[in-house]
Enzyme design. Structure first.
Site, PDB file in Angstrom:
ATOM      1  N   GLN A  22      44.124  43.356  38.570  1.00  0.00           N
ATOM      2  CA  GLN A  22      42.699  43.573  38.352  1.00  0.00           C
ATOM      3  C   GLN A  22      41.985  42.242  38.641  1.00  0.00           C
ATOM      4  O   GLN A  22      42.522  41.166  38.395  1.00  0.00           O
ATOM      5  CB  GLN A  22      42.408  44.012  36.921  1.00  0.00           C
ATOM      6  N   SER A  23      40.763  42.296  39.138  1.00  0.00           N
ATOM      7  CA  SER A  23      40.087  41.087  39.629  1.00  0.00           C
ATOM      8  C   SER A  23      39.644  40.155  38.523  1.00  0.00           C
ATOM      9  O   SER A  23      39.494  38.952  38.743  1.00  0.00           O
ATOM     10  CB  SER A  23      38.869  41.474  40.483  1.00  0.00           C
ATOM     11  N   SER A  24      39.395  40.649  37.335  1.00  0.00           N
ATOM     12  CA  SER A  24      38.917  39.806  36.247  1.00  0.00           C
ATOM     13  C   SER A  24      39.460  40.349  34.932  1.00  0.00           C
ATOM     14  O   SER A  24      39.842  41.514  34.826  1.00  0.00           O
ATOM     15  CB  SER A  24      37.385  39.744  36.220  1.00  0.00           C
ATOM     16  N   GLN A  27      37.594  43.345  33.657  1.00  0.00           N
ATOM     17  CA  GLN A  27      38.048  44.617  34.200  1.00  0.00           C
ATOM     18  C   GLN A  27      39.331  45.079  33.517  1.00  0.00           C
ATOM     19  O   GLN A  27      39.529  46.275  33.284  1.00  0.00           O
ATOM     20  CB  GLN A  27      38.266  44.500  35.705  1.00  0.00           C
TER      21      GLN A  27
END
Length: 696
Positions: A22-24, A27
């Site tokens: 997941q990008s962050s 998230q």
């Protein structure tokens, strides 16, 4: 069915790698469905024939962006295992989970094709070795990278649009806050505001960030600093990095600035910072909010810092430092027009100052343009400054006293703010302790200990303030008053005071003198000093250049002339005594550290030979003096008789080398009867001397 055909037995013998990302972290915490869908791909692998223990889950890159693989350890581990032939299939929910960078994505495809490894996403199974599958995967990677670019451009555009209007909220430096309506305002804490104001005033006075830090340290002041959470402010010693950061921040001038720096990612994934020119800032809005200084003062501070930071080869007027060179940073070469630098050399137990113009040597390898001794120039300029300042000393004295008193009052006000803050903390700790239930001893003991700590801090701050007040009052009442009185009577006394730091002399000189041009005349042995005062007035002085080493050890011409004159009537030993009685010292005695050295007969003989003076023997021969043999032959007497005649003054003896001398006869022709008469007189005189000796 098509998927089952692509999965071969040799694929099932290797592991099935499931990559989850997941990008962050936001998230990860909020988009839980996406995470569940990625973990559910394990079932797809089991359905294709892999055992459950063959599925390798790589989820160490949770919260990491897919823009690059350099900082994703999980992705690097995946690529490494694929290259070593351990993976039969690589699974990801979509291409963007594996990579959003075409370089990383195609590298993975190439390695999978060479290792005969399949790729699976939510849409199906692909064989990178197959051209059609490879083409489709390449298109998906391109679309994933383009999607990332579109998302970034959309977010970036919104930020820039708000920044150009000055509405984008950035973290504020110490001394500013956002008010209830979102506008930038000065910090309501009076101690913070006054400390920042004192910082900029101190920098304007001393002209250097390092000297500002030293001044705060010397005055015992703590500087406010906002923690990373942006809410709490602590007071700690001022550092040079903090001072430089404040001086370069346009927020303190009331300017909203955005885009002062440009960030780029390097090949290893690190951020590369590059400062933009002020005209290239993305947003620069003057008077956007209240400030501590004006925009003009901010730009002036930047120019001062730039001048301070330039290299020694660059023409500059540097801030005053501790060296003895009075004209440091203000000397201009009279030949090429470049700024001359100050050099120091330890010689004969002392440090000498030199002003050197080495621009030609540094840039073209040529000889130094000029090298001028600094102490005669500094002395001449210092005397001129003292003479110029004496008539205005009374008015200057009053201004200095007012400035010192105002400075002490300002520093004391800042210390008083620290006392007030400590009092507030102590009162708050007291209220917490008074509100706690007395029966809850665990909490009560902790709050009581905190209250005692605050009271000790309050006592320490008060004691430091009282101590500083006593020291300031003592310095102002005794030392400062004496200096001010001396300045009123004679400014030269203060200027030549050895306890006055060189930095203060240079700082005073900077208020009066714009620059000084030096031009050395080697043949005349002098240096012309052209002084340009602030306001346009000029003054020209002339100083004598110090002697070279050869000239310093050389005997003065007047001494040589005196020795030449004394040779007519004295021998070398007598001449040495005469010179010593008159206080004349040999050449170079002071330079060799022997100020008490004296002349000897050997030194006089050396001077006679070195300067080609006529020896005393030749001088006596020219005057008709005779040797002992010649005198005996002339008078027809023996050597002993001649010696006795010289002893009793019948003939004159002139020494030319110790006890060796020449004889001067009374007449050119002496009759024999006269010589016999002289002998009788000599014998009678000796007889009388012997008789007197016996009677005694």
């Amino acid at each position: 069915m098509n998927e089952m055909l692509k999965v071969q037995s040799h694929h099932l013998e290797r592991g099935a790698y499931l990559y989850i990302r997941q990008s962050s972290m936001r998230q990860v915490m909020e988009n839980v469905e996406s995470t569940k869908r990625q973990y559910n791909l394990r079932g797809r692998a089991i359905g294709l024939g892999w055992r459950d223990d063959q599925v390798v889950v790589i989820d160490s890159d949770q919260g990491e962006s897919g823009a690059s693989a350099s900082w994703r350890e999980g992705f690097q581990h995946l690529v490494s295992d694929v290259g070593m032939g351990r993976a039969g299939i690589v699974m990801g929910l979509e291409v963007s989970r594996l990579a959003r960078n075409n370089a990383d994505w195609h590298r993975l495809l190439e390695i999978c094709a060479l290792a005969d490894t399949l790729i699976l996403d939510e849409d199906g199974v692909y064989d990178p070795a197959n051209f059609n599958d490879r083409l489709l995967l390449g298109l998906k990677g391109t679309m994933s990278e383009a999607e990332l670019h579109v998302i970034k451009a959309r977010l970036r555009g919104g930020i820039l649009n708000k920044a150009r209007r000055g509405e984008y909220r950035c973290p504020l430096p110490t001394g500013f806050i956002y008010d209830d309506v979102g506008d930038v305002a000065l910090d309501p804490d009076a101690q913070i505001r006054e400390m920042i104001t004192h910082f900029f005033e101190t920098f304007s006075r001393v002209g250097s960030a390092t000297q500002t830090v030293k001044t705060f340290s010397r005055e015992g002041l703590l500087f406010p600093s906002r923690l990373r959470n942006g809410k709490q402010v602590v007071f700690q010693p001022l550092t040079t990095s903090t001072a430089m950061r404040m001086l370069h921040n346009p927020r303190y001038a009331g300017v909203y600035a955005y885009g002062q720096r440009h960030y780029r990612r390097t090949a290893d994934g690190k951020k590369q910072l590059r400062k933009r020119d002020p005209k290239d800032w993305l947003a620069c809005i003057p008077d956007a909010h209240p400030g501590y200084i004006s925009w003009e003062q901010f730009q002036h501070n930047l120019k001062v810092l730039e001048a301070n930071g330039q290299g020694y080869q660059t023409a500059r007027a540097s801030p005053p430092r501790e060296g003895a060179a009075l004209l440091q940073g203000r000397v201009i070469c009279g030949r090429c027009g470049s700024h001359m630098s100050a050099r120091y050399a330890a010689r004969r137990g002392q440090v000498d100052t030199w002003y050197v113009c080495h621009r030609a040597y540094a840039s073209r390898g040529e000889r130094h343009c000029q090298s001028i001794a600094g102490w005669p120039v500094d002395e001449a300029v210092g005397e001129l400054i003292a003479a110029e300042m004496t008539p205005a000393a009374v008015e200057l004295t009053l201004e200095i006293r007012k400035e010192i008193e105002a400075r002490h009052d300002e520093v004391d006000q800042l210390r008083l703010r620290a006392v007030e803050r400590a009092q507030i903390d102590a009162d708050l700790a007291q209220r917490r302790f008074m509100l706690v239930d007395p029966g809850n001893r665990l909490v009560a003991d902790t709050l009581e200990r905190e209250w005692n700590d605050k009271l000790r801090m309050l006592a320490d701050v008060r004691e430091e303030r009282e101590k500083a007040l006593r020291e300031d009052r003592l310095a102002l009442n005794d030392a400062i008053r004496d200096r001010l009185v001396a300045m009123t009577e004679n400014f030269k006394t203060v200027w030549c005071d050895p306890t006055l730091p060189n930095r203060e002399r240079k700082r005073l000189l900077a208020y009066l003198v714009e620059d000084v041009t030096l031009l050395k005349f080697q043949a005349e042995g002098e240096t012309r000093i052209h002084i340009r005062f602030r306001g346009g007035r000029t003054e020209t002085l002339t100083t004598q250049n110090p002697k070279s080493s050869a000239q310093q050890v050389k005997t003065r011409p007047e001494v040589v002339e005196l020795v030449d004159k004394l040779l007519d009537d004295h021998i070398c030993a007598e001449i040495a005594d005469i010179l010593n009685v008159r206080g004349i010292r040999p050449g170079g005695a002071a330079r060799r550290g022997k100020a008490d050295a004296q002349f000897t007969d050997l030194r006089v003989i050396y001077l006679v030979k070195q300067y080609g003076l006529q020896p005393r023997y030749d001088r006596l021969r020219e005057r008709g003096m005779l040797t002992k043999a010649e005198a005996c032959a002339k008078l027809d007497i023996t050597d002993c008789t001649l010696v006795r005649w010289a002893k009793y003054g019948i003939v004159k003896r002139h020494a030319y080398n110790g006890y060796i001398g020449l004889y001067e006869l009374p007449e050119s022709n002496v009759p024999a009867k006269q010589c016999s008469r002289w002998n009788q007189l000599v014998h009678r005189a000796e007889a009388i001397r012997l008789l007197n000796a016996q009677n005694a």
